[in-house]
Design a protein around this motif. Sequence first.
Motif, mmCIF file in Angstrom:
data_model
loop_
_atom_site.group_PDB
_atom_site.id
_atom_site.type_symbol
_atom_site.label_atom_id
_atom_site.label_comp_id
_atom_site.label_asym_id
_atom_site.label_seq_id
_atom_site.Cartn_x
_atom_site.Cartn_y
_atom_site.Cartn_z
ATOM 1 N N ASN A 554 1.021 -1.170 -0.028
ATOM 2 C CA ASN A 554 -0.064 0.148 0.049
ATOM 3 C C ASN A 554 0.779 1.240 0.108
ATOM 4 O O ASN A 554 2.109 1.227 0.550
ATOM 5 C CB ASN A 554 -0.951 -0.106 1.174
ATOM 6 C CG ASN A 554 -0.454 0.048 2.535
ATOM 7 O OD1 ASN A 554 -0.031 0.950 2.767
ATOM 8 N ND2 ASN A 554 -0.140 -1.205 3.051
ATOM 9 N N THR A 555 0.165 2.397 -0.438
ATOM 10 C CA THR A 555 1.101 3.515 -0.514
ATOM 11 C C THR A 555 1.558 3.920 0.664
ATOM 12 O O THR A 555 2.794 4.531 0.980
ATOM 13 C CB THR A 555 -0.098 4.656 -1.309
ATOM 14 O OG1 THR A 555 -0.084 4.079 -2.913
ATOM 15 C CG2 THR A 555 0.691 6.092 -1.295
ATOM 16 N N PRO A 556 0.699 4.372 1.684
ATOM 17 C CA PRO A 556 1.492 4.917 2.918
ATOM 18 C C PRO A 556 2.839 4.105 3.451
ATOM 19 O O PRO A 556 3.861 4.826 3.893
ATOM 20 C CB PRO A 556 0.112 4.646 4.147
ATOM 21 C CG PRO A 556 -1.011 4.793 3.169
ATOM 22 C CD PRO A 556 -0.546 4.238 1.897
ATOM 23 N N ASP A 557 2.730 2.779 3.222
ATOM 24 C CA ASP A 557 3.960 2.044 3.580
ATOM 25 C C ASP A 557 5.155 1.980 2.674
ATOM 26 O O ASP A 557 6.120 2.421 3.098
ATOM 27 C CB ASP A 557 3.620 0.629 3.597
ATOM 28 C CG ASP A 557 2.977 0.120 4.913
ATOM 29 O OD1 ASP A 557 2.615 1.044 5.887
ATOM 30 O OD2 ASP A 557 2.269 -1.147 5.104
ATOM 31 N N GLU A 671 -6.653 13.085 13.685
ATOM 32 C CA GLU A 671 -5.240 12.906 13.624
ATOM 33 C C GLU A 671 -4.314 13.881 12.884
ATOM 34 O O GLU A 671 -4.377 14.140 11.909
ATOM 35 C CB GLU A 671 -4.778 11.632 13.293
ATOM 36 C CG GLU A 671 -3.442 10.846 13.112
ATOM 37 C CD GLU A 671 -2.757 10.940 14.372
ATOM 38 O OE1 GLU A 671 -2.019 11.734 14.642
ATOM 39 O OE2 GLU A 671 -3.325 10.192 15.250
ATOM 40 N N GLN A 672 -3.481 14.387 13.848
ATOM 41 C CA GLN A 672 -2.661 15.541 13.168
ATOM 42 C C GLN A 672 -1.218 14.953 12.488
ATOM 43 O O GLN A 672 -0.778 15.451 11.510
ATOM 44 C CB GLN A 672 -1.952 16.324 14.346
ATOM 45 C CG GLN A 672 -3.185 17.357 15.149
ATOM 46 C CD GLN A 672 -3.744 17.938 14.078
ATOM 47 O OE1 GLN A 672 -3.262 18.702 13.559
ATOM 48 N NE2 GLN A 672 -5.274 17.828 14.094
ATOM 49 N N ASP A 673 -0.735 13.737 12.758
ATOM 50 C CA ASP A 673 0.140 13.195 12.069
ATOM 51 C C ASP A 673 -0.094 12.401 10.828
ATOM 52 O O ASP A 673 -0.897 11.639 10.708
ATOM 53 C CB ASP A 673 0.731 12.035 12.906
ATOM 54 C CG ASP A 673 2.208 11.451 12.455
ATOM 55 O OD1 ASP A 673 2.228 10.978 11.298
ATOM 56 O OD2 ASP A 673 3.311 11.834 12.726
ATOM 57 N N SER A 674 0.467 13.176 9.561
ATOM 58 C CA SER A 674 -0.262 12.650 8.419
ATOM 59 C C SER A 674 0.352 11.397 8.010
ATOM 60 O O SER A 674 -0.484 10.491 7.458
ATOM 61 C CB SER A 674 0.435 13.579 7.324
ATOM 62 O OG SER A 674 1.937 13.621 7.267
ATOM 63 N N VAL A 675 1.230 10.690 8.539
ATOM 64 C CA VAL A 675 1.751 9.473 8.425
ATOM 65 C C VAL A 675 0.744 8.508 8.880
ATOM 66 O O VAL A 675 0.134 7.418 8.322
ATOM 67 C CB VAL A 675 3.272 9.038 8.776
ATOM 68 C CG1 VAL A 675 3.377 7.461 8.874
ATOM 69 C CG2 VAL A 675 4.223 9.757 8.126
ATOM 70 N N LYS A 676 0.303 8.584 10.334
ATOM 71 C CA LYS A 676 -0.504 7.925 11.043
ATOM 72 C C LYS A 676 -1.806 8.110 10.396
ATOM 73 O O LYS A 676 -2.811 7.100 10.332
ATOM 74 C CB LYS A 676 -0.562 8.393 12.609
ATOM 75 C CG LYS A 676 0.600 8.026 13.205
ATOM 76 C CD LYS A 676 0.430 8.602 14.634
ATOM 77 C CE LYS A 676 1.735 8.168 15.365
ATOM 78 N NZ LYS A 676 1.561 8.635 17.085
ATOM 79 N N ARG A 677 -2.272 9.375 9.885
ATOM 80 C CA ARG A 677 -3.747 9.348 9.281
ATOM 81 C C ARG A 677 -3.610 8.695 7.999
ATOM 82 O O ARG A 677 -4.721 7.961 7.719
ATOM 83 C CB ARG A 677 -3.944 10.834 9.154
ATOM 84 C CG ARG A 677 -5.355 11.336 8.640
ATOM 85 C CD ARG A 677 -5.802 12.673 8.946
ATOM 86 N NE ARG A 677 -5.162 13.625 7.938
ATOM 87 C CZ ARG A 677 -4.155 14.393 8.285
ATOM 88 N NH1 ARG A 677 -3.263 14.594 9.495
ATOM 89 N NH2 ARG A 677 -3.631 15.118 7.154
ATOM 90 N N ALA A 678 -2.754 8.662 7.234
ATOM 91 C CA ALA A 678 -2.548 8.113 5.833
ATOM 92 C C ALA A 678 -2.717 6.377 5.941
ATOM 93 O O ALA A 678 -3.380 5.603 5.492
ATOM 94 C CB ALA A 678 -1.381 8.276 4.904
ATOM 95 N N LYS A 679 -1.859 5.895 7.029
ATOM 96 C CA LYS A 679 -1.801 4.566 7.344
ATOM 97 C C LYS A 679 -3.458 3.912 7.858
ATOM 98 O O LYS A 679 -3.570 2.856 7.776
ATOM 99 C CB LYS A 679 -0.896 4.260 8.126
ATOM 100 C CG LYS A 679 0.691 4.264 7.491
ATOM 101 C CD LYS A 679 1.850 3.488 8.262
ATOM 102 C CE LYS A 679 3.225 3.687 7.658
ATOM 103 N NZ LYS A 679 4.025 3.391 8.218
ATOM 104 N N GLY A 680 -3.879 5.111 8.737
ATOM 105 C CA GLY A 680 -5.207 4.647 9.122
ATOM 106 C C GLY A 680 -6.449 4.651 8.026
ATOM 107 O O GLY A 680 -7.289 3.802 8.198
ATOM 108 N N TYR A 681 -6.053 5.481 7.061
ATOM 109 C CA TYR A 681 -7.146 5.695 6.098
ATOM 110 C C TYR A 681 -7.099 4.324 5.406
ATOM 111 O O TYR A 681 -7.770 3.781 4.696
ATOM 112 C CB TYR A 681 -6.727 6.670 5.163
ATOM 113 C CG TYR A 681 -7.826 7.953 5.708
ATOM 114 C CD1 TYR A 681 -9.192 7.685 4.715
ATOM 115 C CD2 TYR A 681 -7.831 8.873 6.297
ATOM 116 C CE1 TYR A 681 -10.234 8.781 5.020
ATOM 117 C CE2 TYR A 681 -8.616 9.788 6.506
ATOM 118 C CZ TYR A 681 -9.824 9.614 5.814
ATOM 119 O OH TYR A 681 -10.781 10.701 6.113
ATOM 120 N N PHE A 682 -5.886 3.904 5.168
ATOM 121 C CA PHE A 682 -5.607 2.416 4.547
ATOM 122 C C PHE A 682 -6.289 1.352 5.244
ATOM 123 O O PHE A 682 -7.006 0.551 4.909
ATOM 124 C CB PHE A 682 -3.943 2.153 4.160
ATOM 125 C CG PHE A 682 -3.877 0.803 3.900
ATOM 126 C CD1 PHE A 682 -4.283 0.349 2.503
ATOM 127 C CD2 PHE A 682 -3.539 -0.359 4.744
ATOM 128 C CE1 PHE A 682 -4.030 -1.031 2.330
ATOM 129 C CE2 PHE A 682 -3.336 -1.576 4.389
ATOM 130 C CZ PHE A 682 -3.627 -1.952 2.828
#
Length: 721
Positions: A554-557, A671-682
């Motif tokens: 997946n993209t975030p990873d 969620e303010q952290d974009s990495v955590k937010r993106a991985k959460g969206y996945f």
Amino acid sequence: MASIRHKALELVQSRTRVPVVPPANKISDYYGTSCFGLEQMKESLAPSVFKKVSQAIETGGKIDASTADEVAAAVKTWAISKGCTHYTHWFQPLTGSTAEKHDSFFDAHAGIEKFKGTALVQQEPDASSFPNGGIRSTFEARGYTAWDPTSPIFIFDSTLCIPTVFVSFTGEALDFKTPLLKALDAVDKAATEVIKNNFDRNVKRVTASLGIEQEYFVIDRALYAARPDLVMGGRTVFGHNPARGQQLEDHYFGSIPSRVKDFMKEFEVECLKLGIPVSTRHNEVAPGQFEVAPLFEEINKATDHNLLLMDVMDKVAEKHNLKVLFHEKPFSGLNGSGKHNNWSLITDTGVNLFQPSSSAKENLQFLTFFVCTIKAVHDYADLLRASIASAGNDFRLGANEAPPAIISTFIGSTLSAVLDELEKNGNVKVEKGDNMYMKLGISKIPEIILDNTDRNRTSPFAFTGNKFEFRAVGSHANSAGPMTALNLIVADVLQEFNKAVNAEVKKGTERKLAIVNVLRKYIKDSKNIRFEGDGYSEEWEKEAAKRGLSNRKNTPDALDIYTDKRILELFDKHKVLNHIEVEARHEIMLENYILKVQIESRVMGDLALNHIIPTAVAYQNKLIENANGLKGLGLDAKSVIETIQEISKHIDQIKVNVDAMVAARRKLNLEQDSVKRAKGYFKDVKDKYFEKIRYSVDKLELLVDDEYWPLVKYREMLFLK
């Protein structure tokens, strides 16, 4: 909603063909007539001025103010003669598409058409309103576009378009073109140095070339308009596969549908006018899927031309009441669309560095660039994976007719045997001269001049005879992104190769043997990246894991690599991007992923709650009336009741999952952290709910009366042309 679907189907049935008349019988009579490149400059500029411009283009030098004024005057005269009233700086912001702001030639105060060199060379669009990853605040708007003279000026839609780079007021690159140009400069310098030191002192420059095969789907515009998911997100979030898809393999290279062929003819004419060397057209694997491929060009020009090609296709399709779908996976269960990037390196003496030769000496040069490229892919596989990562491409990678998320190289059995033999001969005592080549097996390479390497459609990075094909690039992507990464990593390995060979020579090793010794080491070090089998298989996933190859599905990873210190240093070392620019791109790509998944999630919720469930309930009520009527007559209503129960089950599942998906989305938006937010969206939105909701909706499509169903069906979009 059902009436919209039926009206769209009626429109399709009433379509007529739009006649296409080329401007001349011979393509050569109109090829390039809408672009102002070196040939046009030579005809319209004074010889001394043209010399300055051509030298600046060749060396990457600056064009002085007086020369820019001369070019601007010539361009203005040419453009006005072609009916242009406006000009624009055409650039590639980090949105993934192109951008333009039109200005008039006409100066109302002076009452004349004006276009100075300063307007040609530079403009000032708003830098804060484009993705910038935090480099520019909203109140800090200034940014600059600057003319890229290496790519031809052209006329599109009656507007003069000037290809430009786009940078912030503080100098950071805010586009795809700037880092690409720097990466091309890096690979030119590194490759030229390797050749001059080891093979041919007459070579002054190495140019990276590219041919981009563009895959796409075409459907009728009315059917497209009747599918809100296509309009909003570019792909169908719901839709049951038709009884007939691509299983008969009858669409591939089949007869092109008449309306689509007319569309192809017209967009090819427009492309040829723009100097885009389109050459091939054909049906692709899936019904409704097609491909266009141009001849090879220098990479910067090729990437510009590909973006322009997509724009031309979109506008011409509208005239033919068609819609082009560039999404990587517009239809679930069918072949996805890619942008196959065919890449090679060519010297200014006309030698393709990936072309085996009849000369053993030249084959040592071929092996040098061949092995160094494989080593680069091995050492920086995660960067290549990140360069092709997107929400759309995640649906495609590893699916029908697409390479997996595991980066590997395919080189064919013959070249594999050559590399294995070269690696094994490490302890063989060899003599100087031609006998050395014979004992090393290098003299045998002329045997592979013919295309004896089979194609491997499952390989993301395959050698195809005289070039490498990067097949993993998504159909909607700007190829400048992955091409920046590829040329950068090859430049780095070539630079290190040159250092390693020189170190061996300093120890007293004969240069030819020094080259071979370094190649042997590289072959051994990069062996794990070579794979000749089926990239779709589960066995390959297990084997890749044993080899230590990553599988970032997946993209975030995949994007995590942009925070790796080694990658930051790589970009900085070759002056392609600084740390701020890389980190900004990471932030932009994460935000883009979040927004794409968010849009699809919203579309799914809207369609499910406002269209699918009401339709299913209305049909369910009809069945209930029928069941009651049957009971009143003393007849068995068992089958009808079972259908009612099944519909009810799917309605409940849709409602529960949509509500849970919306709740997950709302939580993640805090969620303010974009990495955590993106991985959460996945993990918590896309992976958890998309298929569940789709499953129930697609089951309802089979249960609900066709007359009731609100969405245009797959069989209609794919087969009605």
